[in-house]
Scaffold this motif. Structure first.
Motif, short mmCIF file in Angstrom:
data_model
loop_
_atom_site.label_atom_id
_atom_site.label_comp_id
_atom_site.label_asym_id
_atom_site.label_seq_id
_atom_site.Cartn_x
_atom_site.Cartn_y
_atom_site.Cartn_z
N ILE A 110 57.80 47.22 3.52
CA ILE A 110 56.40 47.64 3.44
C ILE A 110 55.49 46.58 4.05
N GLN A 111 55.75 45.32 3.71
CA GLN A 111 54.92 44.24 4.23
C GLN A 111 55.08 44.09 5.74
N LEU A 112 56.30 44.22 6.23
CA LEU A 112 56.56 43.99 7.65
C LEU A 112 56.11 45.16 8.52
N ARG A 113 56.48 46.38 8.12
CA ARG A 113 56.25 47.55 8.98
C ARG A 113 54.92 48.26 8.72
N LEU A 114 54.51 48.28 7.45
CA LEU A 114 53.33 49.06 7.12
C LEU A 114 52.07 48.20 7.03
N LEU A 115 52.20 47.02 6.45
CA LEU A 115 51.03 46.15 6.31
C LEU A 115 50.97 45.05 7.38
N ARG A 116 52.02 44.94 8.18
CA ARG A 116 52.06 43.97 9.27
C ARG A 116 51.84 42.54 8.79
N ASN A 117 52.39 42.23 7.62
CA ASN A 117 52.30 40.88 7.06
C ASN A 117 53.69 40.25 7.12
N SER A 118 54.00 39.69 8.27
CA SER A 118 55.34 39.17 8.50
C SER A 118 55.68 38.00 7.58
N TYR A 119 54.70 37.12 7.35
CA TYR A 119 54.97 35.93 6.53
C TYR A 119 55.34 36.33 5.10
N LEU A 130 67.76 36.49 0.19
CA LEU A 130 68.22 37.11 1.44
C LEU A 130 67.81 36.17 2.58
N TYR A 131 68.47 35.02 2.59
CA TYR A 131 68.00 33.91 3.41
C TYR A 131 68.09 34.15 4.91
N ASN A 132 69.18 34.74 5.36
CA ASN A 132 69.34 34.94 6.80
C ASN A 132 68.33 35.95 7.33
N GLU A 133 68.08 37.01 6.54
CA GLU A 133 67.07 37.98 6.95
C GLU A 133 65.68 37.35 6.98
N ALA A 134 65.40 36.51 5.97
CA ALA A 134 64.11 35.82 5.92
C ALA A 134 63.96 34.88 7.12
N ALA A 135 65.04 34.16 7.44
CA ALA A 135 64.99 33.21 8.55
C ALA A 135 64.68 33.92 9.87
N HIS A 136 65.27 35.09 10.05
CA HIS A 136 65.06 35.84 11.29
C HIS A 136 63.57 36.20 11.46
N ILE A 137 62.93 36.62 10.36
CA ILE A 137 61.51 36.98 10.43
C ILE A 137 60.64 35.74 10.63
N TYR A 138 60.94 34.66 9.89
CA TYR A 138 60.19 33.42 10.08
C TYR A 138 60.23 32.98 11.55
N LYS A 140 61.30 34.89 14.47
CA LYS A 140 60.92 35.84 15.52
C LYS A 140 59.51 36.39 15.36
N LYS A 141 59.07 36.56 14.12
CA LYS A 141 57.74 37.16 13.89
C LYS A 141 56.66 36.12 13.60
N CYS A 142 57.04 35.09 12.83
CA CYS A 142 56.04 34.09 12.42
C CYS A 142 56.06 32.85 13.30
N HIS A 143 57.15 32.66 14.04
CA HIS A 143 57.30 31.49 14.91
C HIS A 143 57.21 30.19 14.12
N LEU A 144 57.86 30.19 12.96
CA LEU A 144 57.90 29.01 12.09
C LEU A 144 59.33 28.49 12.05
N LYS A 145 59.62 27.54 12.92
CA LYS A 145 61.00 27.06 13.06
C LYS A 145 61.50 26.33 11.80
N GLN A 146 60.65 25.52 11.20
CA GLN A 146 61.11 24.76 10.04
C GLN A 146 61.44 25.67 8.86
N ASP A 147 60.58 26.67 8.60
CA ASP A 147 60.88 27.62 7.52
C ASP A 147 62.16 28.38 7.82
N ALA A 148 62.35 28.74 9.09
CA ALA A 148 63.57 29.45 9.48
C ALA A 148 64.79 28.56 9.29
N ALA A 149 64.67 27.30 9.69
CA ALA A 149 65.79 26.36 9.55
C ALA A 149 66.17 26.17 8.09
N GLU A 150 65.16 26.07 7.22
CA GLU A 150 65.44 25.90 5.78
C GLU A 150 66.17 27.11 5.22
#
Length: 332
Positions: A110-119, A130-138, A140-150
């Motif tokens: 809902i947040q990603l597709r309907l409300l467009r709130n990727s973060y 669901l860490y790997n799925e979260a990392a992918h969004i951080y 590809k969508k948020c461009h936050l490398k450190q959050d993705a790495a964590e």
């Protein structure tokens, strides 16, 4: 076209749009029931709502701004804004309900597709482990490398995590992950980069802690701390951290004696006296030896008020001492 005819045409156009969108709404209900596609239904519903508001705004602009009286739509274009806000609030509430039920993927959808709130979508997935799925969004969508790495690290996708930390030049984190997977060679190589950076900035204590805690290399840690002492770069902290690497009374006593004989002279005697005030309070401290060292230095510099004031650290049971020190200062 007359005003009355224009208003009539306006009303018919609005009704036509509502009719078409209503048919599309019925189609969405039927297809979602047939295929069990609830997220698709939600997505289609919000798209229909947005299309309706966009077309209504466009038509109102062409015909003078407001819905025609008696159309049943009521009010000005702010009505559409309120309805849109209501719809957004409904989706936020639905998100919270899914989170409460631990249905994190649906909440994130809902947040990603309907409300467009990727973060927030990524944060919800992280909350649900669901860490790997979260990392992918951080990433590809948020461009936050450190959050993705964590997140990749928490999801044990170590190769992806290392790659991102290297790009961020976070060498200590790279070393930590290599250590996790028991790759000591690469871990120590990156820890050494960290030590080298600290040394370039004269942060010898921090560098020594990496040697001691991360690389289990006490000799190299001591060498770095002695360098800090010799260069008078945070000298007292360097000395105290050096002595912290001696874990029993006998080894500490020898280290203090050797240090005093080989490393203490001239301008650094005051720093050594400050160092002794900390060492004296240790449980394993050779108190008598430290007292003798302190008395020798204070006697040598009895005209130095700062050094005289440190005498009380080594004679805690003498209540008269503080008065004597004050009287000595007044006589100078």
């Amino acid at each position: 076209m007359t005003s009355a005819a224009e208003s009539k045409f306006h009303r018919k156009l609005i009704y036509f749009i509502i009719f078409v969108l209503f048919l599309k709404f019925i189609y969405l209900i039927i297809t979602s029931i047939m295929y069990g596609d609830f997220p698709g239904f939600l997505g289609g519903l919000i798209i229909l709502a947005l299309v309706f508001f966009a077309l209504s705004y466009l038509i109102n602009s062409l015909f003078g701004g407001a819905f025609p009286s008696g159309s049943g739509m009521g009010g000005t274009s702010t009505v559409g804004d309120r309805q849109f806000d209501t719809l957004m609030q409904r989706y936020e509430k639905l998100t919270d309900e899914f989170i409460e039920k631990k249905q994190y993927k649906k909440a994130a959808y809902i947040q990603l597709r309907l409300l467009r709130n990727s973060y927030r979508a990524a944060s919800i997935l992280k909350e649900g482990h669901l860490y790997n799925e979260a990392a992918h969004i951080y990433l590809k969508k948020c461009h936050l490398k450190q959050d993705a790495a964590e997140c990749y690290e928490m999801g044990r996708s170590y190769t992806k995590s290392i790659k991102l930390y290297k790009e961020l030049e976070m060498n200590e984190k790279v070393g930590d992950i290599y250590a996790k997977i028991d790759d000591k060679k690469n871990a120590h190589a990156h820890y050494q980069m960290v030590v080298d950076d600290y040394s370039k900035n004269y942060q010898y204590v921090k560098g020594s802690l990496v040697y001691r805690k991360k690389m289990d290399n006490v000799p190299s840690a001591n060498e770095l701390l002695l360098k800090g002492w010799n260069e008078n770069k945070d000298a007292v902290n360097c000395a105290n951290n050096y002595f912290a690497n001696f874990k029993d009374k006998a080894s500490l006593e020898k280290a203090l004696t050797d240090f005093k004989n080989k490393k203490v002279y001239g301008d650094n005697e005051r720093n050594f006296l400050k160092t002794l005030t900390y060492e004296y309070n240790k449980d394993i401290a050779p108190k008598e030896d430290i007292q003798l060292m302190a008395y020798e230095l204070i006697s040598k510099h009895h005209k130095n008020d700062e050094m005289m004031s440190l005498l009380s650290h080594f004679v805690n049971d003498d209540t008269q001492l503080r008065k004597d020190i004050l009287r000595h200062k007044r006589e100078q």
